[in-house]
Design an enzyme around this catalytic site. Structure first.
Site, PDB file in Angstrom:
ATOM      1  N   LYS A 132      49.883  48.063 -35.078  1.00  0.00           N
ATOM      2  CA  LYS A 132      49.897  47.997 -33.614  1.00  0.00           C
ATOM      3  C   LYS A 132      49.510  46.604 -33.114  1.00  0.00           C
ATOM      4  CE  LYS A 132      45.170  49.447 -32.621  1.00  0.00           C
ATOM      5  NZ  LYS A 132      44.236  50.299 -31.921  1.00  0.00           N
ATOM      6  N   LYS A 185      37.259  51.312 -41.051  1.00  0.00           N
ATOM      7  CA  LYS A 185      36.209  50.287 -41.156  1.00  0.00           C
ATOM      8  C   LYS A 185      35.465  50.430 -42.468  1.00  0.00           C
ATOM      9  CE  LYS A 185      36.591  48.165 -37.184  1.00  0.00           C
ATOM     10  NZ  LYS A 185      36.588  48.903 -35.939  1.00  0.00           N
ATOM     11  N   LYS A 219      44.083  42.901 -30.315  1.00  0.00           N
ATOM     12  CA  LYS A 219      43.419  41.667 -29.953  1.00  0.00           C
ATOM     13  C   LYS A 219      42.797  41.010 -31.169  1.00  0.00           C
ATOM     14  CE  LYS A 219      41.827  44.123 -26.204  1.00  0.00           C
ATOM     15  NZ  LYS A 219      41.071  44.423 -24.974  1.00  0.00           N
TER      16      LYS A 219
HETATM   17  P1  TYM Z   1      40.858  48.979 -25.995  1.00  0.00           P
HETATM   18  O1  TYM Z   1      40.075  47.951 -25.266  1.00  0.00           O
HETATM   19  O2  TYM Z   1      41.129  48.764 -27.444  1.00  0.00           O
HETATM   20  O3  TYM Z   1      42.252  49.196 -25.301  1.00  0.00           O
HETATM   21  C1  TYM Z   1      42.397  49.463 -23.901  1.00  0.00           C
HETATM   22  C2  TYM Z   1      43.582  50.409 -23.700  1.00  0.00           C
HETATM   23  O4  TYM Z   1      44.783  49.838 -24.253  1.00  0.00           O
HETATM   24  C3  TYM Z   1      45.409  50.777 -25.117  1.00  0.00           C
HETATM   25  N1  TYM Z   1      46.069  50.028 -26.226  1.00  0.00           N
HETATM   26  C4  TYM Z   1      47.363  50.182 -26.595  1.00  0.00           C
HETATM   27  N2  TYM Z   1      48.339  50.991 -26.120  1.00  0.00           N
HETATM   28  C5  TYM Z   1      49.567  50.885 -26.687  1.00  0.00           C
HETATM   29  N3  TYM Z   1      49.862  50.019 -27.700  1.00  0.00           N
HETATM   30  C6  TYM Z   1      48.903  49.197 -28.213  1.00  0.00           C
HETATM   31  N4  TYM Z   1      49.216  48.354 -29.185  1.00  0.00           N
HETATM   32  C7  TYM Z   1      47.587  49.270 -27.662  1.00  0.00           C
HETATM   33  N5  TYM Z   1      46.419  48.609 -27.908  1.00  0.00           N
HETATM   34  C8  TYM Z   1      45.514  49.100 -27.019  1.00  0.00           C
HETATM   35  C9  TYM Z   1      44.307  51.680 -25.612  1.00  0.00           C
HETATM   36  O5  TYM Z   1      44.806  52.940 -26.002  1.00  0.00           O
HETATM   37  C10 TYM Z   1      43.390  51.761 -24.412  1.00  0.00           C
HETATM   38  O6  TYM Z   1      43.796  52.817 -23.544  1.00  0.00           O
HETATM   39  N6  TYM Z   1      37.559  52.645 -26.931  1.00  0.00           N
HETATM   40  C11 TYM Z   1      38.416  52.083 -25.900  1.00  0.00           C
HETATM   41  C12 TYM Z   1      37.702  51.683 -24.625  1.00  0.00           C
HETATM   42  C13 TYM Z   1      36.907  52.771 -23.974  1.00  0.00           C
HETATM   43  C14 TYM Z   1      37.423  53.879 -23.240  1.00  0.00           C
HETATM   44  C15 TYM Z   1      36.284  54.595 -22.792  1.00  0.00           C
HETATM   45  C16 TYM Z   1      38.707  54.320 -22.936  1.00  0.00           C
HETATM   46  C17 TYM Z   1      35.554  52.849 -23.925  1.00  0.00           C
HETATM   47  N7  TYM Z   1      35.184  53.950 -23.224  1.00  0.00           N
HETATM   48  C18 TYM Z   1      36.424  55.769 -22.044  1.00  0.00           C
HETATM   49  C19 TYM Z   1      38.838  55.515 -22.185  1.00  0.00           C
HETATM   50  C20 TYM Z   1      37.710  56.207 -21.761  1.00  0.00           C
HETATM   51  C21 TYM Z   1      39.065  50.825 -26.464  1.00  0.00           C
HETATM   52  O7  TYM Z   1      38.551  50.201 -27.365  1.00  0.00           O
HETATM   53  O8  TYM Z   1      40.196  50.424 -25.795  1.00  0.00           O
END
Ligand code: TYM
Length: 341
Positions: A206, A115, A209
């Site tokens: 990757k 970022k 969204k």
């Molecule tokens: P987020 O919302 O970006 O993604 C949710 C979950 O999807 C997985 N993910 C992927 N896995 C494989 N390939 C991809 N291209 C891909 N894109 C996303 C992410 O690894 C995630 O498991 N910071 C976290 C949300 C969060 C969280 C937490 C997770 C907040 N607090 C506590 C675990 C524990 C996030 O932005 O995920």
């Protein structure tokens, strides 16, 4: 006792990367874990506001994600499903953790660094980059640590891209426990067995969204026609035949990864490459789309039903929020006593 916690941002209907990387595990744990294991899943709206959001859109997206989580088969009786902001203890613990968390560690984290470099490359006038980036974005991992630790989670199922954040959560435990005694639990990461799912239009980054091109990602509620057409136009290469080599053939290899996850014969990407070695890209992509459509069957219809029923969704969320508040209360009492609050 085992406690599973994980979170997803309310950035709209989850894509295939979210599903393969995390959500599928969340569902499977309902079957694989003992009934005594708590399963807690949060839609992390406080994390979402680290970037600008329109209030109405955010409200809408939270419901979309909730409907999608139910549509993939999470049982709101078996699991605790809730909006992060419904449980103030998440933010409260975040502050307490922030007081023993290291700024140096946070500034070395890859997501922050990317970022930072993005912001500095787009700075037009010579205004300092640090003044435009937000504190919330910098402290994002502290809130994530609080999410996990406030429920005394022992296991956190996530995709590969979250491993550094989990590392930091363990660091927060070490720092807090060092200062105040052994009160917080070190969580283990359950990393998805599948590789990262890559963008369909740019297979070296990757699937995400935030990517502009709609065709770069498959939403788990896409129509069968959309899924077929997105797979059919996925970027591959001009090498004849199918082989698995993520370094030299990222597009084909990504499709093989996706295929493997949904293959009813459970073949590895390399085994599938062998089976389709001489196939044309068209035949191969049709087979990938077939497997994917079978794997996602039913999700779209259930989602369309659920998302038309806001009052039902709100009731489910309130039920989850009450359970989550209960779960967080115990930790907050321990922590506040330990700190002297
Ligand atoms: P987020 O919302 O970006 O993604 C949710 C979950 O999807 C997985 N993910 C992927 N896995 C494989 N390939 C991809 N291209 C891909 N894109 C996303 C992410 O690894 C995630 O498991 N910071 C976290 C949300 C969060 C969280 C937490 C997770 C907040 N607090 C506590 C675990 C524990 C996030 O932005 O995920």
């Amino acid at each position: 006792p085992r406690v599973v916690f994980s979170g997803i941002q309310p950035t709209g209907v989850p894509h295939l990367g979210n599903y393969v990387g995390a959500l599928r595990q969340w569902v499977n744990l309902q079957r694989d874990e003992q009934p005594s294991t708590k399963l807690i899943y949060s839609i992390v709206d406080l994390h979402a506001i680290t970037v600008p959001q329109k209030p109405e859109t955010l409200r809408q997206r939270k419901r979309e994600v909730l409907a999608a989580l139910l549509a993939i088969g999470l049982d709101p009786e078996r699991c605790t499903i809730f909006y992060q902001s419904s449980v103030p203890a998440h933010s409260e613990l975040m502050w307490i953790l922030a007081c023993t968390a290291s700024v140096g560690y946070l500034s070395r984290m890859t997501q922050w660094k990317s970022k930072l470099s993005l912001a500095s490359s787009s700075t037009l006038e010579n205004k300092s980059v640090g003044s435009r980036l937000k504190l919330g974005l910098f402290s994002y991992p502290v809130l994530q640590a609080a999410d996990i630790l406030v429920h005394r989670a022992t296991h956190v199922p996530v995709g590969h891209d979250q491993q550094q954040h989990l590392e930091f959560a363990r660091e927060c435990v070490t720092n807090f426990n060092h200062a105040y005694g052994n009160h917080l639990v070190h969580p283990e990461t359950i990393v998805s067995p599948a590789q990262r799912i890559m963008s369909l239009t740019e297979p070296t980054s990757k699937m995400s969204k935030s990517h502009e091109a709609q065709r770069s990602r498959i939403l788990i509620t896409d129509s069968p026609q959309d899924i077929r057409s997105k797979i059919a136009t996925a970027l591959t290469d001009s090498t004849p035949g199918i082989s698995y080599d993520p370094a030299t053939r990222p597009g084909i290899s990504n499709l093989l990864e996706i295929f493997s996850v949904f293959d009813t014969e459970r073949r590895s990407p390399a085994q599938l490459a062998e089976a389709y070695a001489d196939a044309s890209p068209k035949i191969f992509k049709e087979a990938v789309a077939d497997a994917l459509l079978t794997g996602l069957q039913g999700i779209r219809d259930r989602y369309l039903d659920l998302s038309a029923n806001d009052s039902y969704l709100d009731k489910i969320e309130q039920h989850g929020a009450r359970k989550a508040q209960e779960s967080a209360k115990e930790t907050m009492e321990i922590v506040k006593t330990a700190v002297g609050l």
